[in-house]
Design a protein around this motif. Structure first.
Motif, short mmCIF file in Angstrom:
data_model
loop_
_atom_site.label_atom_id
_atom_site.label_comp_id
_atom_site.label_asym_id
_atom_site.label_seq_id
_atom_site.Cartn_x
_atom_site.Cartn_y
_atom_site.Cartn_z
N GLU A 180 0.82 -1.21 0.00
CA GLU A 180 0.00 0.00 0.00
C GLU A 180 0.85 1.26 0.00
O GLU A 180 0.42 2.32 -0.44
CB GLU A 180 -0.95 -0.01 1.21
CG GLU A 180 -2.24 -0.76 0.90
CD GLU A 180 -3.02 -1.12 2.14
OE1 GLU A 180 -2.68 -0.63 3.23
OE2 GLU A 180 -3.99 -1.88 2.00
N GLN A 181 2.07 1.10 0.51
CA GLN A 181 2.99 2.25 0.49
C GLN A 181 3.86 2.24 -0.77
O GLN A 181 4.90 2.89 -0.81
CB GLN A 181 3.89 2.21 1.73
CG GLN A 181 3.14 2.42 3.02
CD GLN A 181 3.96 2.02 4.23
OE1 GLN A 181 5.15 1.74 4.12
NE2 GLN A 181 3.34 1.99 5.39
N ASP A 182 3.46 1.43 -1.76
CA ASP A 182 4.20 1.30 -3.00
C ASP A 182 5.63 0.81 -2.80
O ASP A 182 6.56 1.26 -3.47
CB ASP A 182 4.23 2.64 -3.77
CG ASP A 182 2.88 2.90 -4.41
OD1 ASP A 182 2.21 1.92 -4.77
OD2 ASP A 182 2.50 4.07 -4.53
N VAL A 183 5.79 -0.09 -1.86
CA VAL A 183 7.10 -0.68 -1.64
C VAL A 183 7.13 -2.03 -2.34
O VAL A 183 6.22 -2.82 -2.19
CB VAL A 183 7.37 -0.88 -0.14
CG1 VAL A 183 8.72 -1.52 0.08
CG2 VAL A 183 7.29 0.44 0.59
N GLU A 184 8.18 -2.23 -3.14
CA GLU A 184 8.30 -3.54 -3.78
C GLU A 184 8.90 -4.53 -2.81
O GLU A 184 9.65 -4.15 -1.90
CB GLU A 184 9.17 -3.42 -5.03
CG GLU A 184 8.40 -2.83 -6.19
CD GLU A 184 9.29 -2.73 -7.39
OE1 GLU A 184 9.45 -3.75 -8.08
OE2 GLU A 184 9.82 -1.63 -7.62
N ILE A 185 8.59 -5.82 -3.01
CA ILE A 185 9.00 -6.80 -2.01
C ILE A 185 9.77 -7.97 -2.63
O ILE A 185 9.37 -8.53 -3.64
CB ILE A 185 7.76 -7.33 -1.27
CG1 ILE A 185 7.16 -6.21 -0.42
CG2 ILE A 185 8.12 -8.50 -0.37
CD1 ILE A 185 5.79 -6.49 0.06
N ASP A 186 10.88 -8.27 -2.01
CA ASP A 186 11.62 -9.49 -2.33
C ASP A 186 11.52 -10.40 -1.13
O ASP A 186 11.68 -9.96 0.01
CB ASP A 186 13.10 -9.16 -2.58
CG ASP A 186 13.29 -8.54 -3.95
OD1 ASP A 186 12.37 -8.67 -4.77
OD2 ASP A 186 14.35 -7.94 -4.18
N VAL A 187 11.28 -11.68 -1.39
CA VAL A 187 11.14 -12.61 -0.27
C VAL A 187 12.27 -13.62 -0.30
O VAL A 187 12.72 -14.05 -1.36
CB VAL A 187 9.79 -13.35 -0.31
CG1 VAL A 187 9.56 -14.09 0.99
CG2 VAL A 187 8.67 -12.39 -0.58
N CYS A 188 12.73 -13.97 0.89
CA CYS A 188 13.70 -15.03 1.03
C CYS A 188 13.04 -16.12 1.86
O CYS A 188 12.61 -15.86 2.98
CB CYS A 188 14.94 -14.48 1.72
SG CYS A 188 16.06 -15.74 2.30
N CYS A 189 12.87 -17.30 1.28
CA CYS A 189 12.10 -18.35 1.94
C CYS A 189 13.00 -19.36 2.62
O CYS A 189 13.92 -19.89 2.01
CB CYS A 189 11.24 -19.08 0.93
SG CYS A 189 9.98 -18.04 0.24
#
Lengths: 288, 140
Positions: A109-118
């Motif tokens: 919602e804050q226009d932050v892109e997300i990278d995930v490390c699983c």
């Protein structure tokens, strides 16, 4: 007499299931103790690294290490999602994922892109379903947390942070409170918050450094972050075993109840059959 | 003779804890020997063996470490040992491995996705064929 043959079959099948759940319960009970010990064993190291790091930071306030840089605007964030490899542990992973999705939504919602490390099979599956960008993953972690498996995924994230691609890194895992209670926990790893850097009693002495303070600082910061993630993984594993034990205990109890009810139905049916037969015989005799 | 307390800890466990009169560590810039009341010192150590002279024993105590950090204080010494063999190249290789694992799992996802798409297309085609059959029957 073939009364309630289906019911007997059903009872037998429930009994077989009960055997399995009981075995799983006992396995995770014994594993739980070990995982808890491991969780505690990881603490002294993290504490020691933190103290040394805090001292170093205080003695050299102007250490410009890229991992310590703070960003004003967060454009891209990394999240480390810790889960178990296997299921059958109640709502453990689901609860962590809920916490995770809430954070993802908040960031999006804050226009932050997300990278995930699983870390863990279930986390990978969850991120695929949610169509998130997975940059690194480690699965098949086993029952013993191994630093060896963590270094790779963490290096990916920390490198991105140091290069300025990521502006914040979070970690989501299932915190171990006690056997009955596990709580999904979200912590900020990077940028390091000032509370990480507080020394209890400040002295006016400094170390001799070999080779120099900045390179030692880099080493310490890395080790500190790794130990935090390691601790989170160890805690998640302890939570997993505890949750599985509780879930399997509930399953065993439920199976017991089901068997009891089925037995009751079976006995009633058998008794009814005997009564009918008897009354038929009596009626037959009376007719003659 | 004065003593100092030595602790060797790693993320996974406490490796060694005890008193020592003298310690030799394989520091990055060469071996260093530490007696009690040494000036505070912080240095990295290479993979190797820590040698300690322990009070009341002639035998040296040996502890193998795969690198880490040595913190020296006047009365106690802490070794923050690494649990895995580390190195820039090695860490890099591990990072690539982790990335590859992530990509691979995504690859599977796209495979699943294309299978699902194919299944959906097949279902549509079957439905169309059935409709055609039905229409043919009505015409005859």
């Amino acid at each position: 007499m073939a009364v309630g043959k289906e019911i007997l079959t059903k009872i037998r099948s429930v009994q077989n299931t009960q055997k399995i759940t009981r075995a799983m319960q006992m396995v995770s009970t014994s594993k739980m103790r070990k995982t808890q010990e491991r969780m505690r064993a990881a603490r002294p190291y993290a504490e020691k690294v933190r103290t040394v790091m805090a001292h170093l930071a205080q003695a050299n306030a102007d250490l410009g290490h890229p991992l310590l840089a703070r960003r004003d605007v967060v454009k891209r964030a990394g999240i480390i999602l810790v889960s178990s490899d296997k299921g059958l542990c109640g709502g453990l992973n689901v609860n962590s994922f809920k916490r995770f999705y809430a954070k993802v939504k908040e960031l999006q919602e804050q226009d932050v892109e997300i990278d995930v490390c699983c870390l863990g099979q279930k986390a990978v599956a969850a991120c695929q379903r949610a169509r998130l960008n997975v940059v690194a993953s480690a699965v098949q972690l086993g029952d013993v947390p191994k630093m060896d498996k963590l270094i790779g995924p963490l290096t990916v994230l920390f490198k991105q942070y140091a290069e300025g691609e990521l502006d914040a890194v979070y970690i989501v895992y299932s915190g171990f409170i006690n056997t009955m209670k596990q709580e999904p926990t979200l912590e900020q790893l990077l940028p390091l918050t000032p509370q990480h850097m507080v020394v209890e009693h400040s002295h006016s002495w400094d170390y001799l450094y070999e080779p120099d303070a900045p390179s030692l600082m880099e080493f310490l910061v890395k080790r500190y972050l790794e130990s935090v993630v390691y601790q989170a993984l160890a805690e998640n594993m302890a939570s997993e075993q505890a949750a599985r034990m509780v879930a399997m205990k509930a399953a065993t109890d439920n199976a017991g109840n089901t068997i009891k009810q089925l037995r009751l139905v079976y006995n009633k049916a058998r008794q009814a059959a005997i009564t009918t037969e008897l009354s038929e015989i009596v009626a037959g005799a009376a007719a003659v | 003779m004065s003593k100092m307390h030595v602790e060797v800890v790693s993320t996974e466990q406490l490796i060694y804890s005890g008193e020592a009169e003298f310690l030799v560590a394989p520091a990055l810039e060469g071996e260093i020997g530490v007696y009690p009341r040494h000036v505070p010192l912080l240095t990295r150590i290479k993979p190797g063996v820590l040698r300690m002279t322990v009070p009341g024993s002639k035998e040296e105590v040996l502890v193998a470490v795969s690198g880490g950090m040595l913190e020296v204080q006047p009365t106690h010494i802490t070794v923050l040992a690494d649990t895995a063999i580390r190195g820039e190249d090695l860490d890099e290789a591990r990072a690539n491995e982790a990335k590859r694992a992530a990509e691979e799992s995504l690859q599977h996802a796209t495979d699943d996705l294309s299978t699902a798409k194919a299944h959906a297309a097949l279902a549509v085609a079957i439905a169309q064929l059935k409709a055609l059959d039905y229409l043919k029957k009505r015409v005859h």
